[in-house]
Design a protein around this motif. Structure first.
Motif, mmCIF file in Angstrom:
data_model
loop_
_atom_site.group_PDB
_atom_site.id
_atom_site.type_symbol
_atom_site.label_atom_id
_atom_site.label_comp_id
_atom_site.label_asym_id
_atom_site.label_seq_id
_atom_site.Cartn_x
_atom_site.Cartn_y
_atom_site.Cartn_z
ATOM 1 N N ARG A 431 -7.797 -10.640 6.488
ATOM 2 C CA ARG A 431 -8.035 -11.065 5.115
ATOM 3 C C ARG A 431 -9.513 -11.253 4.813
ATOM 4 N NH1 ARG A 431 -3.806 -13.047 2.070
ATOM 5 N NH2 ARG A 431 -1.787 -13.186 3.111
ATOM 6 N N SER A 432 -10.291 -11.492 5.874
ATOM 7 C CA SER A 432 -11.720 -11.751 5.674
ATOM 8 C C SER A 432 -12.439 -10.547 5.080
ATOM 9 C CB SER A 432 -12.371 -12.140 7.002
ATOM 10 O OG SER A 432 -12.172 -11.136 7.985
ATOM 11 N N LEU A 433 -11.851 -9.346 5.211
ATOM 12 C CA LEU A 433 -12.493 -8.163 4.627
ATOM 13 C C LEU A 433 -12.660 -8.304 3.122
ATOM 14 C CD1 LEU A 433 -10.807 -5.169 6.526
ATOM 15 C CD2 LEU A 433 -13.141 -5.992 6.767
ATOM 16 N N SER A 434 -11.737 -8.993 2.505
ATOM 17 C CA SER A 434 -11.791 -9.119 1.040
ATOM 18 C C SER A 434 -12.977 -9.953 0.578
ATOM 19 C CB SER A 434 -10.487 -9.725 0.524
ATOM 20 O OG SER A 434 -10.320 -11.027 1.073
ATOM 21 N N LYS A 435 -13.593 -10.693 1.510
ATOM 22 C CA LYS A 435 -14.718 -11.566 1.152
ATOM 23 C C LYS A 435 -16.066 -10.964 1.508
ATOM 24 C CE LYS A 435 -11.835 -15.671 1.891
ATOM 25 N NZ LYS A 435 -11.685 -16.942 2.635
ATOM 26 N N ASN A 445 -9.349 5.502 7.489
ATOM 27 C CA ASN A 445 -8.353 6.554 7.383
ATOM 28 C C ASN A 445 -7.802 6.991 8.728
ATOM 29 O OD1 ASN A 445 -11.236 7.522 7.242
ATOM 30 N ND2 ASN A 445 -10.254 9.474 7.762
ATOM 31 N N ASN A 446 -6.580 7.543 8.656
ATOM 32 C CA ASN A 446 -5.887 8.132 9.817
ATOM 33 C C ASN A 446 -5.683 7.125 10.935
ATOM 34 O OD1 ASN A 446 -5.773 10.676 8.532
ATOM 35 N ND2 ASN A 446 -7.838 11.159 9.212
ATOM 36 N N ASN A 447 -5.108 6.003 10.589
ATOM 37 C CA ASN A 447 -4.659 5.008 11.551
ATOM 38 C C ASN A 447 -3.247 4.591 11.148
ATOM 39 O OD1 ASN A 447 -6.907 4.162 13.553
ATOM 40 N ND2 ASN A 447 -7.997 4.290 11.602
ATOM 41 N N SER A 448 -2.837 3.419 11.588
ATOM 42 C CA SER A 448 -1.508 2.917 11.205
ATOM 43 C C SER A 448 -1.624 1.489 10.686
ATOM 44 C CB SER A 448 -0.559 2.980 12.404
ATOM 45 O OG SER A 448 -0.376 4.304 12.852
ATOM 46 N N PHE A 449 -2.665 1.235 9.905
ATOM 47 C CA PHE A 449 -2.858 -0.092 9.332
ATOM 48 C C PHE A 449 -1.773 -0.401 8.314
ATOM 49 C CE2 PHE A 449 -7.434 0.765 10.411
ATOM 50 C CZ PHE A 449 -7.520 -0.218 11.391
ATOM 51 N N THR A 450 -1.414 -1.667 8.246
ATOM 52 C CA THR A 450 -0.448 -2.125 7.241
ATOM 53 C C THR A 450 -1.040 -3.317 6.502
ATOM 54 O OG1 THR A 450 0.598 -3.633 8.817
ATOM 55 C CG2 THR A 450 1.515 -1.422 8.657
ATOM 56 N N ARG A 451 -0.538 -3.605 5.374
ATOM 57 C CA ARG A 451 -0.893 -4.796 4.584
ATOM 58 C C ARG A 451 -0.630 -4.490 3.117
ATOM 59 N NH1 ARG A 451 -2.151 -9.362 5.299
ATOM 60 N NH2 ARG A 451 -3.883 -10.574 5.966
ATOM 61 N N ASN A 452 -0.472 -5.564 2.388
ATOM 62 C CA ASN A 452 -0.426 -5.478 0.941
ATOM 63 C C ASN A 452 -1.834 -5.103 0.469
ATOM 64 O OD1 ASN A 452 -0.567 -6.065 -1.839
ATOM 65 N ND2 ASN A 452 1.128 -7.515 -1.645
ATOM 66 N N LEU A 453 -1.974 -3.910 -0.065
ATOM 67 C CA LEU A 453 -3.298 -3.404 -0.386
ATOM 68 C C LEU A 453 -4.013 -4.253 -1.428
ATOM 69 C CD1 LEU A 453 -5.271 -1.171 0.319
ATOM 70 C CD2 LEU A 453 -4.299 0.211 -1.514
ATOM 71 N N SER A 454 -3.262 -4.856 -2.297
ATOM 72 C CA SER A 454 -3.886 -5.694 -3.339
ATOM 73 C C SER A 454 -4.484 -6.973 -2.758
ATOM 74 C CB SER A 454 -2.849 -6.050 -4.414
ATOM 75 O OG SER A 454 -1.769 -6.762 -3.852
ATOM 76 N N GLU A 455 -4.078 -7.342 -1.511
ATOM 77 C CA GLU A 455 -4.621 -8.536 -0.864
ATOM 78 C C GLU A 455 -5.709 -8.205 0.150
ATOM 79 O OE1 GLU A 455 -1.326 -10.419 0.958
ATOM 80 O OE2 GLU A 455 -0.327 -10.966 -0.932
ATOM 81 N N ALA A 456 -5.715 -6.972 0.658
ATOM 82 C CA ALA A 456 -6.637 -6.618 1.741
ATOM 83 C C ALA A 456 -8.079 -6.512 1.266
ATOM 84 C CB ALA A 456 -6.196 -5.304 2.387
ATOM 85 N N SER A 475 2.488 -1.938 -1.552
ATOM 86 C CA SER A 475 2.273 -2.686 -2.795
ATOM 87 C C SER A 475 1.530 -1.819 -3.815
ATOM 88 C CB SER A 475 1.508 -3.991 -2.536
ATOM 89 O OG SER A 475 1.512 -4.784 -3.711
ATOM 90 N N GLU A 476 0.948 -2.444 -4.822
ATOM 91 C CA GLU A 476 0.335 -1.730 -5.931
ATOM 92 C C GLU A 476 -1.186 -1.730 -5.813
ATOM 93 O OE1 GLU A 476 1.679 -3.436 -9.543
ATOM 94 O OE2 GLU A 476 3.799 -3.031 -9.155
ATOM 95 N N LEU A 477 -1.803 -0.811 -6.539
ATOM 96 C CA LEU A 477 -3.261 -0.784 -6.617
ATOM 97 C C LEU A 477 -3.736 -1.932 -7.504
ATOM 98 C CD1 LEU A 477 -3.914 3.047 -7.101
ATOM 99 C CD2 LEU A 477 -4.420 1.698 -5.063
ATOM 100 N N SER A 478 -4.723 -2.658 -7.005
ATOM 101 C CA SER A 478 -5.231 -3.801 -7.754
ATOM 102 C C SER A 478 -6.152 -3.351 -8.889
ATOM 103 C CB SER A 478 -5.987 -4.737 -6.811
ATOM 104 O OG SER A 478 -6.661 -5.739 -7.529
ATOM 105 N N SER A 479 -6.145 -4.109 -9.943
ATOM 106 C CA SER A 479 -7.059 -3.827 -11.058
ATOM 107 C C SER A 479 -8.504 -4.122 -10.684
ATOM 108 C CB SER A 479 -6.656 -4.650 -12.287
ATOM 109 O OG SER A 479 -6.714 -6.045 -11.981
#
Length: 808
Positions: A431-435, A445-456, A475-479
């Protein structure tokens, strides 16, 4: 065996046939003595054949039942005498065990040249009698369970060229007598339990090319005499207990390519003379107790690919001359006492893949020149005293998989570029990436990462490039992506993103590339995309996008690639009067820089617009799997740069324009197309087709114009009829007679008027009869009579269309 028995049977028949015939002939003549003689011979022949048959069957049973079923041959203590020269060893390839012991076999194998007994279950000592095989060239007893020492009698095999005794359980000393084998090319005694020192007599084997003594318990010094082996290619003495220094005489092995001395107790200096080994490819001196500095002469080893000097006690700086080793791929110097700066000359070793310098005392900044190592996959500089920032040039290390910089004194700078692309990483992004607001370039790219993209991810105002393709984000693309004002390239393809495309992305005015393909997006293409006037590539294929193509895309004048395939777009792209047609035609007129257009797998209908000819730089066109109809526009002949066209599975018809790409295009699934192309029927003459096409268009135009006119006339006629009926009812319904005797005609009812004339003037009827009798006409026949009473009538026959009938 079956073939042999059949042959015996046929031979018996051929032999018995003459005797049988003679016997019948003699009995017919009554010669009893001749018959008895013939029967006697027949009995003898049959007995001989029976004996032969029994011998064959016995041997067959022995070979199949005894040998083949058990894979063992035991003829021990059987009183067998003679030699083994005629024994069918070559026919018994299935045998795994042979025991001929305690017999009276004689002879010798002195002419034997090759003896291969490797990879068996042999045990016990090596027989000293093998030394009697004077002509032996190749002796291979490896990969067994042989024990004991190596017989000194092997030193008598003066013709021997190959000696493989590796991977056994041999112990004891290496016989000095092996130095007598002047013709030896290859000696492999590795993976045993041999002890003692390496015989100096091995230095006499001047024809030797490979000497493998590794993984034993050898001790003592490495003989200087090994420097006499001028033809040596491989010298492998690793994993022993050798002591002393590395002999400088090894520098005389000018043909040496592989030198393995690691995991011993060697000490002292690395001989500078090793720089003379110009053909050396692999140098491994690690895990010993070598001291002093790295010789600068090693820079002369221009063919060297691997150099391992780690886990020693080396000190001093890395010589800058190491930058001359242009073929170097792996350089490991870790766990030494090396100090000083990392040479900038390392930046010229473009073949380097692995650099391990950790656990030393290197200081100073990390050279930015390391960013030139395009093939570098693993860089470990941890546990040193390096200072300064991480070089920005590290962003050029596109193949880097592992980077370790821990336990240093690095400082300054913020994380701007982060790349972990094309690995096998799994799990959720932190989650720290978002900050982290300093990001400029991100590649996950080209890995197997998971997460709600709007939170990552959050709001990254400095972000310029991000690639999240080929993961399992959901999940959805964040605005918030619309707030990344500096974003120029965004790739989120091949994930599990759902929902609609945020309209806020249209606010990123500098966006050059947008790839949202292969997700689960729904809804329409936002009309706000028309603001992305810098956009060069737009890919939204393989989603569930529906609706029309927004007219605002006509503003994207720099667009070069547009891929909307595999969606649910509907509407049309023809030359019709619908708003969508005008929108699309406007888009085609403006997007003159487009070189890739893919609208396949949608629900588009109508004609292909001729405005496609405005796309002068178009290279690839895909309109397949839609409902397009009509002819392929002739204007497309002018697209000389067109290379790839796919228009299959539509409802197209007519001739194919004279364009190479169109002629070679994929057009299957269009039943109406024609032309001189494989799989299509020839077209009709051009004039007739054009006429037919123009007539078709003319009919449509006539119908459009005439039908409304006819409808208007019909309505007018109905109106007139209805009006006349109403007017007729309002008038006087019969003819009024005036007092003065004149007829007053108030309506045009001629039947009533005629009746009134006859009733009022009887003479008129007589006059009518006289007139008819005087008229001559082809359809009037003779008048038969008339009646002037009651209703006035005339009787005559009339011929109508060749038929004569009576008219009353």
């Amino acid at each position: 065996m079956q073939q042999l028995l059949m042959l015996l049977y046929l031979l018996l028949v051929v032999i018995l046939l003459p005797f049988t015939n003679y016997c019948f002939f003699a009995e017919w003549q009554g010669d009893a003595a001749a018959v008895d003689a013939v029967l006697t011979w027949l009995l003898i022949i049959c007995c001989c054949f029976a004996v032969v048959f029994l011998l064959l069957v016995t041997n067959y049973i022995f070979y199949t039942d005894v040998l083949d079923s058990h894979d063992r041959l035991n003829i021990s203590n059987a009183g067998v005498i003679g030699t083994l020269h005629d024994f069918p060893f070559s026919s018994l390839s299935f045998l795994e065990y042979v025991d001929l012991s305690v017999n009276q076999l004689s002879g010798n194998l002195t002419e034997l040249k090759t003896l291969h007994l490797y990879s068996n279950q042999l045990f016990g000592p090596i027989p000293s009698e093998l030394g009697n095989l004077k002509n032996l060239n190749d002796l291979e007893l490896s990969r067994n369970k042989l024990t004991g020492s190596i017989p000194i009698t092997l030193g008598d095999l003066v013709e021997l060229k190959i000696l493989y005794l590796h991977s056994d359980q041999l112990s004891g000393l290496i016989p000095t007598e092996l130095g007598n084998l002047k013709n030896l090319n290859d000696v492999e005694l590795c993976n045993n339990q041999l002890s003692g020192s390496i015989p100096i007599t091995l230095g006499d084997l001047t024809q030797l090319k490979n000497l493998f003594l590794y993984s034993n318990q050898l001790s003592g010094l490495i003989p200087r005499e090994l420097g006499n082996l001028k033809n040596l290619n491989h010298l492998e003495l690793q994993e022993n207990q050798l002591t002393g220094s590395v002999p400088f005489t090894l520098a005389d092995l000018t043909h040496l390519e592989f030198l393995y001395l690691y995991s011993n107790l060697l000490s002292g200096l690395i001989p500078s003379e090793l720089g003379n080994l110009e053909n050396l490819i692999f140098l491994d001196l690690c895990n010993s107790q070598l001291t002093s500095s790295i010789p600068i002469t090693l820079g002369n080893l221009t063919e060297l690919k691997i150099m391992y000097l780690y886990s020693n006690q080396l000190s001093g700086p890395i010589p800058v001359e190491i930058g001359k080793m242009k073929s170097l791929e792996q350089l490991s110097l870790w766990s030494n006492n090396l100090y000083g700066p990392i040479p900038v000359t390392l930046g010229g070793l473009t073949e380097l893949k692995v650099v391990h310098f950790f656990s030393n005392q290197f200081s100073g900044p990390i050279p930015s020149e390391l960013g030139n190592l395009k093939n570098l996959t693993n860089l470990d500089l941890s546990d040193n005293q390096l200072t300064g920032p991480i070089p920005a040039s590290f962003c050029n290390l596109r193949n880097l998989q592992s980077l370790y910089l821990t336990a240093n004194k690095l400082s300054g700078g913020k994380l701007e570029k982060f790349t972990v692309a094309s690995n096998k990483l799994t799990g959720k992004l932190p989650r720290s990436l978002s900050k982290c607001s300093s990001f400029k370039r991100l590649r996950f790219n080209n890995n197997s990462f998971t997460r709600n993209l709007s939170e990552a991810f959050g709001i990254h105002t400095k972000l310029q490039f991000i690639d999240l393709s080929g993961n399992d984000f959901h999940s959805e693309l964040s605005s918030n992506w619309g707030k990344c004002k500096n974003l120029t390239d965004m790739r989120v393809a091949r994930n599990n993103i759902s929902g609609s495309i945020p309209t806020e992305i249209g606010n990123v005015k500098g966006l050059l590339g947008l790839d949202l393909s292969s997700n689960h997006l729904i809804g329409q293409i936002p009309k706000e995309f028309g603001r992305l006037t810098s956009l060069v590539k737009l890919s939204v294929q393989n989603n569930y996008i529906s609706g029309n193509i927004p007219k605002e895309l006509g503003s994207l004048t720099k667009l070069e690639s547009l891929d909307l395939s595999y969606n649910r777009l509907n509407g049309s792209i023809p030359k019709l009067t619908t708003s969508l047609a005008r929108i699309f035609q406007r888009i085609l007129e403006v997007l003159t820089q487009l070189n890739v257009l893919d609208l396949s797998y949608n629900l588009l209908v109508g004609d292909i617009p001729p405005q496609l000819a405005n796309l002068k730089v178009l290279v690839s066109l895909n309109l397949s799997h839609n409902g397009l109809s009509g002819c392929i526009p002739e204007e497309l002949e002018g697209l000389t740069g067109l290379q790839d066209v796919v228009s299959s599975y539509n409802e197209l018809e007519g001739p194919i324009p004279n364009n190479k790409a169109l002629i070679n295009a994929s057009l299957e699934g269009n039943k109406g197309l024609c032309g001189n192309v494989a799989g299509l029927h020839p077209c009709e003459r051009l004039s007739s087709m054009v006429k037919k096409h123009s007539m078709s268009k003319g009919r449509k135009l006539i119908l459009i114009i005439v039908l409304p006119v006819i409808g208007a006339l019909v309505l007018l006629s109905v109106f007139v009829v209805v009006s006349s009926i109403c007017d007729k009812r309002s008038r006087v319904r019969d003819i009024e007679r005036r007092d003065d005797g004149w007829l007053s005609i108030s309506m045009l009812d001629w039947k009533a008027l005629y009746r009134d004339i006859l009733n009022t003037h009887p003479k008129s009827f007589i006059n009518e009869v006289r007139a008819l009798t005087g008229i001559k006409h082809q359809i009037i026949v003779n008048l038969y009579g008339y009646c002037s009473k009651a209703q006035h009538s005339l009787w005559f026959t009339s011929m109508w269309r060749g038929e004569v009938c009576l008219v009353f």
